[in-house]
Each structure stands twice: as structure tokens, then as C-alpha cells.
Design an enzyme around this catalytic site. Structure first.
Site, PDB file in Angstrom:
ATOM      1  N   CYS A 290      -1.586 -11.311  -9.404  1.00  0.00           N
ATOM      2  CA  CYS A 290      -2.096 -10.080 -10.006  1.00  0.00           C
ATOM      3  C   CYS A 290      -0.990  -9.332 -10.732  1.00  0.00           C
ATOM      4  O   CYS A 290      -1.272  -8.547 -11.637  1.00  0.00           O
ATOM      5  CB  CYS A 290      -2.753  -9.191  -8.960  1.00  0.00           C
ATOM      6  SG  CYS A 290      -3.804  -7.935  -9.736  1.00  0.00           S
TER       7      CYS A 290
ATOM      8  N   LYS B 249       3.412   6.348 -24.206  1.00  0.00           N
ATOM      9  CA  LYS B 249       2.788   6.394 -22.876  1.00  0.00           C
ATOM     10  C   LYS B 249       2.912   7.802 -22.310  1.00  0.00           C
ATOM     11  O   LYS B 249       3.875   8.526 -22.568  1.00  0.00           O
ATOM     12  CB  LYS B 249       3.429   5.378 -21.928  1.00  0.00           C
ATOM     13  CG  LYS B 249       4.895   5.615 -21.620  1.00  0.00           C
ATOM     14  CD  LYS B 249       5.411   4.571 -20.653  1.00  0.00           C
ATOM     15  CE  LYS B 249       6.868   4.816 -20.283  1.00  0.00           C
ATOM     16  NZ  LYS B 249       7.778   4.680 -21.431  1.00  0.00           N
TER      17      LYS B 249
ATOM     18  N   HIS C  59      -6.244  -3.665  -3.756  1.00  0.00           N
ATOM     19  CA  HIS C  59      -6.318  -3.402  -2.316  1.00  0.00           C
ATOM     20  C   HIS C  59      -7.716  -2.987  -1.865  1.00  0.00           C
ATOM     21  O   HIS C  59      -7.892  -2.590  -0.714  1.00  0.00           O
ATOM     22  CB  HIS C  59      -5.293  -2.345  -1.924  1.00  0.00           C
ATOM     23  CG  HIS C  59      -3.892  -2.843  -1.998  1.00  0.00           C
ATOM     24  ND1 HIS C  59      -3.253  -3.469  -0.945  1.00  0.00           N
ATOM     25  CD2 HIS C  59      -2.993  -2.840  -3.022  1.00  0.00           C
ATOM     26  CE1 HIS C  59      -2.033  -3.812  -1.307  1.00  0.00           C
ATOM     27  NE2 HIS C  59      -1.854  -3.445  -2.558  1.00  0.00           N
TER      28      HIS C  59
ATOM     29  N   LYS D  16      -5.007 -11.024  -1.134  1.00  0.00           N
ATOM     30  CA  LYS D  16      -5.031 -10.041  -0.054  1.00  0.00           C
ATOM     31  C   LYS D  16      -6.295 -10.260   0.781  1.00  0.00           C
ATOM     32  O   LYS D  16      -6.322 -11.150   1.600  1.00  0.00           O
ATOM     33  CB  LYS D  16      -4.896  -8.637  -0.625  1.00  0.00           C
ATOM     34  CG  LYS D  16      -3.570  -8.475  -1.387  1.00  0.00           C
ATOM     35  CD  LYS D  16      -3.217  -7.067  -1.686  1.00  0.00           C
ATOM     36  CE  LYS D  16      -1.975  -6.998  -2.574  1.00  0.00           C
ATOM     37  NZ  LYS D  16      -0.786  -7.643  -2.005  1.00  0.00           N
TER      38      LYS D  16
END
EC number: 2.3.1.37
Length: 513
Positions: free
Chosen positions: A190, A231, A292, A323
Site C-alpha cells: 500500500c 500542496k 486500517h 493487515k
């Protein structure tokens, strides 16, 4: 001689003597003539057991292990080794030097592991991201073994050059359906998915601006920085600050708002719908990291967006197989054209070997478990154990934060001391989290991750031993424990334990609820 006879040039010269004479003048055949027997394809290779080869490499490699980068340079070259040592010394002085703890997880007895020669050869793992224990689920292991037997160990190439198996396509379709998106693309991790997708999108959208949550993971930060686009950092999980920043941008400029649905370290859950609504009001794409949350939230385990009923408001979702799904790899999902553009133009997708097929087989089986009644039961047990542990820690005056990731926050030095004491004295492995994983001043004493396989007595024991070590180190307690977190001031939801859960967890859990 066989090599000479196979040469198309020498085949036209039958006399052997003339063939050898011609071969001596031919660069290719001259090399073949001089080659050692080991390089000739018709010489049998000796059958040496792999273990003996490894032992020989380790035995003969001692001298090479002692070399430095300066060994082949002049004395006036840059002092590379000294610079490396200076950086490492700074980490040691601030108690942020990373020491890897080698623990062999036991597939037959989760959440236990082994440490070899340590005083406690058997340890309890409390910091694994294998949240549901699916890495050792029988159905997942069977699927991975079947794919391994069918396709071999590796993918054999990049996705574009021989590395795409039917399992890759099936897994991408399943992930797209999970997130209710038209298409998905697999990556080696990821980190690679976030890095590649954000970098590629910022590159192909002319004049793109990126609005990044202050708590974003390093993979997102790197992808945003790599392209050097404008940004803007908005305060962690603060839609009002995001709106202030977006309001300064011209309406026609392409924009990306990137954030995590569930923060990887402190476990805080983002106001996902509000952030998406603000982003869309100003014409920005939403890029949501659900790493998560996948497997742990939502009716089918798709994450916070599914739980909150706002999957349609997420333009790009990134997730991991490593995960709650118990495998390895990462992915993005989004519109057909967006994902195809990242797949076709992203270096992190194009120029790396594809995930091994057995990872795809195992992950597909894990997705089936997550979406089943068994998966729902695992999610309930996982959340129940996290709540129970928070109750126990708060009862003891320890500063636990409200999340299924149960972080206990203190300074870096205390982190290291307590983590070591828990492991060496009690066989409890909980990893201290220090800079640069978290910003300086926000070090987490322990990032505790209870799973469905941690029993209530294990939870009680961890709380008791952590409290004991806490007192031995001389850290202050929160007394009496309040109904909300002292760090983020969010409610701890201790009252959410059901009567059945209170009966299961005993007097302490019931009293705290």
C-alpha cells in the site's frame, strides 16, 4: 564441439579443422571455445544441498561483512561512514534508534510467538496488524497453498510482461466490488499504491493542487512531494480548516484532498462524509486511505466509508492486503478511467514484479471470510476486546486513546524502557512507536492492537503488567480516570459494553462501563 556445429556460420564449413580456425576469429564462438565447463549447458551441475550452500556462503562471507564504503576510495574522499554514524548517534541520543525484535508468529496458536534464545521463549503479540488473524485462517492457507502449487512461488514478471495471472484479475474485480468502484489495481504494497497513485494523478492533472491531512501516512506524503505540485496541509480531521484552504483556490483548478479514514497511529476516525462534502463543494477529488479500516468496519468489511454509508462519495480509495486481510500487497479502487490512467502511467505499477499468485489466492479467500457471517463475528469480537482493554487501562489510570488501535501516549525514552520491560520481564511484545513514524512530541508509548484471539484473561494480564511497569518507571497516572481521553478529549465509549459483554468480562469491565 557441439556448440560449433550448432553455429549457423560454421555449419556451412564441414571440415572440423576449418571450423575451429573460423571459430577462433569469431567473437561469439571464441568466447564459447574459452568458456569454463561450468558455463556450458551440456555439463551436469553438482547436486549440493541448499543448506550446505547457505552455510558455505555464511562461512566465507565473514571478511566481506567488515568492509566499509571507503575501502576502495582515496583518503580525501567524503567521509561517508562518519556521516552515517553521526546520523545513527543522533537517533540513539533521542531514544528513537530502531531495534528490530525478531518474533516468529505461531500459526497454530495465535496470538503467541517465539523469540528463540530470549528468557521468555514464548511471547504474546500485542502489536500485530494481522487484526483478525486471517493470515493463519485454514481457508486462507488452503487457497494460498493451492495457488502456490498451481503457479509457483513468484509471478515471473511485471504485470505487463508475463506477471498477470487469472488470480490477479479476480482479486482486482473482488476489491472493486468490495468498495463499490468500477475498477481496482493491485500494487506490491500500500506504500507503493499511495505513492504511485498520488504522484501519477498530480502529474497528469494540469496545475493540480493537493490538500493533505496533517496526520497522513509517509506513503501519501511521499507521493505528494514527489511531483512538487502546490500542496496545502489542513489540520488533522478538520473539515473547517480544509474549507478555508480550498476557498482560496480558483474553481476550475484540479484538486485532490487526501486523508486517512482511520489514522494508523492514534486510531482516530475521520469525519469522512463531512470531509468529502467539503472537497466536492470545491471541485476536488477525494483520496481516502482505508488501510486500517478494511476488514474491520462496515457490513462487508469495506471500511469506514461503508460503515457510514458514503462509499459513493469516495473518488479514490486505497487499501492493503497486509493487515486485516492477513496477506501482503496494496491497491487502489476508483473510476474506470482513473484507475486505468494510474495503471498505464504509474511507475510503481509498471516497473515492478507483480504480486506472487499465492498472495492473490490467499487474499481472495480472506475477502470471502471477511464478507461472511464468520467475518462479522470476528469484527464484533475485535471491537469488543478493544473496548474491554480500554476499560482496563483507564481503570488503572493509564492514558488510553479511543480506538480499536489502543495507543498509550508518553515520551520517547519511556516508550523504549516500558516496551523492553514488558517483553523481557513478562513476555508481552508491544512495540514503542517513535519518530519518524510519528512527529516529534507525539511519540506513543505503546500501540496496542488486541485481536479476537486475545482472551479476556490475556487482556487482564496485559493491563496488570503494563500498570506494574508503569509504576516501576515512575510515570504519573490519571486519577481518577475521566470519561474522555485526556489527549484528544474524545469520549471513550466505555458504556458501550452490552450486558452480555459485561457478564463475559467480569466485574471490572461492568463497573467501568
Amino acid at each position: 564441439m557441439a556448440a560449433f556445429l550448432r553455429c549457423p556460420l560454421l555449419a556451412r564449413h564441414p571440415p572440423l579443422a576449418r571450423a575451429f580456425a573460423t571459430g577462433a576469429r569469431c567473437p561469439f564462438m571464441g568466447f564459447a571455445h574459452r568458456a569454463a565447463p561450468e558455463l556450458q549447458e551440456d555439463v551436469e551441475r553438482p547436486q549440493i544441498p541448499a543448506v550446505e550452500v547457505l552455510e558455505e556462503l555464511l562461512r566465507d562471507g565473514g571478511a566481506a561483512l567488515n568492509r566499509t564504503v571507503r575501502d576502495c576510495m582515496d583518503e580525501d574522499a567524503f567521509p561517508y561512514e562518519e556521516q552515517f554514524q553521526a546520523q545513527l548517534g543522533a537517533l540513539r541520543r533521542t531514544h528513537t534508534y530502531r531495534v528490530v525484535t525478531a518474533v516468529g508468529r505461531r500459526a497454530d496458536a495465535p496470538p503467541l510467538g517465539t523469540r528463540g534464545t530470549a528468557p521468555h521463549t514464548s511471547v504474546e503479540l500485542w502489536c500485530s496488524s494481522d487484526y483478525l488473524g486471517l493470515s493463519r485462517h485454514p481457508a486462507v492457507l488452503r487457497a494460498a497453498r493451492a495457488a502456490l502449487d498451481a503457479h509457483g512461488l513468484g509471478a515471473g514478471g511485471t504485470r505487463n510482461i508475463g506477471g498477470t495471472s487469472p488470480l490477479h484479475g479476480a482479486l482486482e474485480r473482488a476489491l472493486a466490488l468490495l468498495h463499490r468502484q468500477p475498477r481496482a489495481a493491485l500494487f506490491s504494497s500500500c506504500f507503493a499504491a499511495n505513492d504511485t497513485a498520488l504522484d501519477t494523478l498530480a502529474r497528469i492533472l494540469p496545475g493540480c493542487q493537493v490538500y493533505s491531512d496533517a496526520g497522513n501516512h509517509a506513503s501519501m506524503i511521499q507521493g505528494i512531494r514527489r511531483r512538487g505540485v502546490p500542496k496545502f496541509i489542513f489540520r488533522h480531521n478538520d473539515p473547517h480548516h480544509l474549507e478555508q484552504l480550498l476557498g482560496r483556490s480558483p474553481p476550475g483548478v484540479p484538486k485532490i484532498v487526501a486523508f486517512e479514514s482511520l489514522h494508523s497511529m492514534d486510531g482516530s476516525i475521520a469525519p469522512l462524509e463531512e470531509l468529502c462534502d467539503v472537497a466536492h463543494a470545491y471541485g476536488a477529488l477525494t483520496f481516502v486511505d482505508e488501510v486500517h479500516a478494511v476488514g474491520l468496519y462496515g457490513a462487508r468489511g469495506a471500511g469506514i466509508a461503508e460503515r457510514d454509508g458514503v462509499q459513493h462519495k469516495v473518488d479514490v480509495v486505497s487499501g492493503t492486503l497486509g493487515k486485516a486481510l492477513g496477506a501482503v500487497g496494496g491497491y487502489i479502487a476508483g473510476s474506470e478511467a482513473l484507475v486505468d490512467a494510474v495503471r498505464s502511467l504509474g511507475p510503481g505499477f509498471i516497473f515492478t514484479t507483480a504480486l506472487p499468485p499465492q498472495r492473490g489466492g490467499g487474499a481472495l479467500a480472506a475477502l470471502q471470510v471477511v464478507g461472511s457471517a464468520e467475518g462479522a463475528a470476528l469484527r464484533r469480537a475485535h471491537q469488543r476486546h478493544a473496548k474491554h482493554l480500554r476499560v482496563l487501562l483507564r481503570d488503572r489510570g493509564l492514558p488510553a486513546l479511543p480506538s480499536h488501535i489502543v495507543p498509550v501516549r508518553w515520551d520517547a525514552e519511556a516508550n523504549t524502557r516500558l516496551s523492553r520491560a514488558l517483553l523481557e520481564e513478562h513476555g508481552l511484545y508491544v512495540q514503542a512507536i517513535n519518530h519518524p513514524t510519528v512527529p516529534r512530541g507525539q511519540e506513543l508509548l505503546l500501540r496496542i492492537a488486541p485481536t479476537p484471539h486475545h482472551s479476556p484473561p490475556m487482556l487482564e494480564n496485559l493491563a496488570d503488567k503494563l500498570s506494574e511497569c508503569w509504576g516501576a518507571v515512575g510515570l504519573p497516572r490519571e486519577d481518577p480516570p475521566g470519561p474522555s481521553c485526556s489527549s484528544c478529549h474524545r469520549p471513550l465509549h466505555l458504556s458501550l459494553l452490552s450486558p452480555l459483554e459485561r457478564d463475559q468480562f467480569g466485574v471490572r469491565g461492568a463497573a467501568a462501563g
